[in-house]
Design an enzyme around this catalytic site. Structure first.
Site, PDB file in Angstrom:
ATOM      1  N   GLU A 284       0.812  -1.223   0.000  1.00 59.62           N
ATOM      2  CA  GLU A 284       0.000   0.000   0.000  1.00 59.62           C
ATOM      3  C   GLU A 284       0.846   1.273   0.000  1.00 59.62           C
ATOM      4  OE1 GLU A 284      -2.814  -0.519   3.194  1.00 59.62           O
ATOM      5  OE2 GLU A 284      -3.767  -2.234   2.209  1.00 59.62           O
ATOM      6  N   GLU A 352      -6.143  -9.327  -4.212  1.00 62.53           N
ATOM      7  CA  GLU A 352      -6.990  -9.392  -3.016  1.00 62.53           C
ATOM      8  C   GLU A 352      -8.444  -9.130  -3.416  1.00 62.53           C
ATOM      9  OE1 GLU A 352      -5.566  -7.190   0.378  1.00 62.53           O
ATOM     10  OE2 GLU A 352      -3.469  -7.388  -0.239  1.00 62.53           O
TER      11      GLU A 352
END
Length: 475
Positions: A284, A352
């Site tokens: 991230e 994901e």
């Protein structure tokens, strides 16, 4: 046919519009009497700005019924043309619609558009495009030739073809809850050929206290993966969100923090070098910058460089959210974003995949199928991972089964698609040329030929490409 053309470079001159402009070409703007039907729409335009060195330009659509904000964005620059590619699903027929291009930060800048395009697709056309891409990029033709020991072709031989394994990685996150749970293990192995550890490799899990490194759980999970011939992604080395950085590391600065991160990479790579196919290096990093704030703007580059030197055969990934997801599943936008990412010629995975738990289970299943079909049909997507690790209290967002491994609606979707995306047991008879042909999904196969009381078999691989694979069996 859908046009996957995309550009990431800023150009001196705009290219011609895709689809010759689509609706913009065929229906003049002054014609207000045309009703646009419920359909998928691909949106494209070249954007140039003045009044700022750069600006994030967002496209939105206003109709009589609603406003669509999640259509597409582009980071436009002054003095050159940037390509915005996106799309939307029109939920109600519209006779009066307006496409807006606005600067997201509210600054007053001039926006210039060129070569705009708006192309509608019916749901049937969109699905046809998906199936066409699957058939051309996820399948390959194979012809089996049967002859006797002298090379004479044998008509009428019975051919049986079975897919032994799939080439496309399709998997899910797993957690330590799978250890010792045979029901969970059997359910997982029956379906998936790829895995990723939900939390067990993260720094806060392997070194909760400084200097006390423990890989016991991740070692056991890797042993399960190995025993069942499943590939695994390494998730993750670092996480830029300070919430998920070990508490003791958050208190370090300067040389102390640098020593700690160097130790983390060295320890992890020494333990698992060549074990994982991928590493999510700095999780991230587009949204958070814990390490770069403390170690300087080259900190993340240092992580990637060190990881590559330590484990050179693993593919290093930038793993992040808000890449293809929007307000709701927007398939034209999802496809357009992957089109643009594909121009970089880097591996792309959906890492994901999850559907919000704010939705009911049936809606989760509907959205999941849409996203999975879009991902599998895009030629540039190399693998898909669901984020559905099962815990006694449920899953992060979406579960595929209940705690007794009875399928929920999303699980039914996964099973249906797994069945659809594999070559069913194929059986036939050789023709007058001693040949039998099929189109098969990419992967490993076993073929058996029988003629009278003679039988022979062999293995072959379908690895992709437009050329037909030829396999010869001699009886």
């Amino acid at each position: 046919m859908y046009d996957s053309t995309a550009y990431t470079e800023c150009k001196e001159e705009p290219e011609k519009p895709l689809y010759n402009g689509g609706v913009f070409e065929s229906q003049p703007q002054s014609d207000g009497g045309v009703q646009h039907a419920i359909a998928f729409y691909a949106v494209d335009a070249w954007v140039r700005i003045e009044g700022s060195s750069s600006g994030l330009i967002r496209a939105s659509l206003q109709t009589e019924n609603e406003t669509y904000d999640c259509i597409g964005t582009v980071l436009a620059k002054r003095g050159c043309w940037s390509f915005l590619k996106g799309g939307f699903l029109l939920n109600w027929p519209s006779t009066s619609s307006m496409l807006l291009f606005q600067n997201t930060d509210g600054k007053d800048i001039n926006i210039e558009l060129a070569s705009p395009s708006l192309q509608p697709f019916t749901k049937q056309q969109w699905r046809f495009n998906q199936e066409y891409l699957i058939n051309t990029h996820r399948k390959q033709a194979v012809t089996v030739h049967v002859s006797d020991s002298n090379g004479k072709r044998m008509q009428g031989a019975t051919i049986t073809i079975e897919q032994v394994s799939k080439d496309f990685p399709f998997g899910s996150a797993i957690a330590k809850t799978i250890l010792g749970n045979m029901a969970y293990q059997n359910w997982f192995v029956k379906r998936f050929n790829a895995a990723v550890f939900e939390n067990e490799l993260k720094w806060y899990a392997t070194e909760p206290d400084q200097g006390k490194v423990n890989y016991t759980i991740s070692d056991q999970m890797l042993q399960f993966v190995r025993a069942n011939k499943i590939i695994a992604r390494g998730h993750n080395i670092f996480w830029e969100d300070p919430k998920y950085t070990p508490a003791w590391a958050r208190n370090l600065t300067g040389t102390q923090l640098q020593a700690a991160v160097d130790s983390r990479i060295q320890s992890l790579m020494n333990q698992y070098r060549e074990e994982f196919i991928h590493w999510d290096v700095s999780n991230e990093m587009l949204h958070f910058d814990f390490y770069e704030k403390r170690l300087g703007p080259d900190a993340t580059f240092h992580f990637f460089e060190t990881a590559h030197k330590s484990d050179p055969l693993a593919t290093l990934f930038m793993n992040d959210f808000n890449v293809v997801e929007t307000c709701i599943p927007n398939l034209p936008l999802m496809r357009a974003i992957i089109d643009k990412l594909a121009t970089l010629n880097l591996p792309i995975w959906l890492t994901e995949v999850d559907i919000s738990k704010t939705l009911d289970k049936q809606t989760q299943a509907i959205y999941l199928e849409q996203v999975l079909r879009e991902g599998f049909s895009h030629p540039s997507v190399n693998g898909i991972m669901l984020w559905t690790a099962l815990h006694p209290q449920g899953c992060y967002q979406m579960c595929l089964t209940d705690n007794d491994f009875r399928n929920l609606p999303s699980g039914d979707v996964v099973d249906k698609l797994l069945q659809e995306w594999q070559t069913a047991h194929a059986e036939g008879v050789t023709d007058e040329h001693g040949s039998y042909s099929i189109f098969g999904f990419l992967g490993e196969y076993r073929v058996t030929a029988t003629y009278g009381n003679k039988t022979a078999d062999t293995n072959f691989s379908l690895c992709g490409g437009r050329e037909t694979k030829h396999v010869t069996i001699r009886l």
